[in-house]
Design a protein around this motif. Structure first.
Motif, mmCIF file in Angstrom:
data_model
loop_
_atom_site.group_PDB
_atom_site.id
_atom_site.type_symbol
_atom_site.label_atom_id
_atom_site.label_comp_id
_atom_site.label_asym_id
_atom_site.label_seq_id
_atom_site.Cartn_x
_atom_site.Cartn_y
_atom_site.Cartn_z
ATOM 1 N N GLU A 78 0.832 -1.198 0.000
ATOM 2 C CA GLU A 78 0.000 0.000 0.000
ATOM 3 C C GLU A 78 0.868 1.251 0.000
ATOM 4 O O GLU A 78 0.588 2.209 -0.701
ATOM 5 C CB GLU A 78 -0.917 0.016 1.218
ATOM 6 C CG GLU A 78 -2.078 -0.957 1.121
ATOM 7 C CD GLU A 78 -2.913 -0.947 2.388
ATOM 8 O OE1 GLU A 78 -3.664 -1.914 2.566
ATOM 9 O OE2 GLU A 78 -2.824 -0.002 3.178
ATOM 10 N N CYS A 84 -4.444 0.152 -8.115
ATOM 11 C CA CYS A 84 -5.327 -0.442 -7.109
ATOM 12 C C CYS A 84 -6.574 -1.015 -7.780
ATOM 13 O O CYS A 84 -7.017 -2.116 -7.455
ATOM 14 C CB CYS A 84 -5.697 0.600 -6.061
ATOM 15 S SG CYS A 84 -6.656 -0.050 -4.686
ATOM 16 N N ARG A 107 -13.173 4.682 -1.977
ATOM 17 C CA ARG A 107 -13.221 4.778 -0.526
ATOM 18 C C ARG A 107 -11.802 4.850 0.048
ATOM 19 O O ARG A 107 -11.502 5.663 0.910
ATOM 20 C CB ARG A 107 -13.970 3.572 0.053
ATOM 21 C CG ARG A 107 -14.321 3.742 1.522
ATOM 22 C CD ARG A 107 -15.094 2.554 2.109
ATOM 23 N NE ARG A 107 -16.250 2.166 1.309
ATOM 24 C CZ ARG A 107 -16.370 0.959 0.733
ATOM 25 N NH1 ARG A 107 -15.455 0.041 0.870
ATOM 26 N NH2 ARG A 107 -17.443 0.680 0.023
ATOM 27 N N LYS A 108 -10.912 4.008 -0.479
ATOM 28 C CA LYS A 108 -9.536 3.954 0.015
ATOM 29 C C LYS A 108 -8.802 5.280 -0.190
ATOM 30 O O LYS A 108 -8.081 5.745 0.686
ATOM 31 C CB LYS A 108 -8.774 2.833 -0.703
ATOM 32 C CG LYS A 108 -7.328 2.715 -0.283
ATOM 33 C CD LYS A 108 -6.653 1.559 -0.991
ATOM 34 C CE LYS A 108 -5.204 1.453 -0.570
ATOM 35 N NZ LYS A 108 -4.554 0.303 -1.170
#
Length: 147
Positions: free
Chosen positions: A20, A36, A48-49
């Protein structure tokens, strides 16, 4: 046995956080979004991330896919217009500069002078901007000559 399971869990978590970090660290954030998405195939999770709207994501995804996955497609584009249809013509600018040199008038008197003599209608503000731009060009040319 317990210690081994715990060690595997922490190693897995470290690897996940490292991946990440590599996505968001040195890469352009938009490229991280695309990577991603490629991994998850879930737009909602990506948005959302990274805290972006789906509309924004789809805008960049479309641009990315149009350019066949080129990361250059993810850079900002200029918003400057491609052409200026109402721009003052070069001929009018030339006449304005000549009139200024002949008469030494300021923008107010040049406005009426150009209208009477050449039937050119320019606002005082436009004349002022054009004269200022010409003065700046001359100052730059003088600076180049001195160097």
């Amino acid at each position: 046995m317990e210690g081994m399971e715990q060690n595997e869990q922490t190693t897995g978590m470290a690897a996940a956080s490292a991946s990440e970090g590599s996505l968001g660290g040195s890469l352009h954030p938009r490229l991280a979004w695309m990577m991603c998405y490629k991994e998850t195939q879930n737009v909602q999770a990506v948005c959302r991330k990274f805290g972006i709207s789906r509309k924004t994501f789809y805008k960049w995804l479309k641009r990315f896919q149009t350019e066949n996955g080129d990361s250059g497609a993810l850079t900002d584009r200029s918003r400057r217009p491609h052409h200026f249809p109402r721009a003052t013509s070069d001929e009018h600018i030339r006449l304005l500069i000549e009139a200024r040199e002949e008469t030494g008038y300021g923008q107010r008197r040049l406005r009426s002078y150009l209208e009477k003599r050449y039937q050119i209608r320019l606002s005082e503000r436009t004349i002022w901007k054009l004269l200022k731009r010409e003065d700046e060009r001359r100052a730059m040319d003088m600076g180049r000559d001195a160097a």
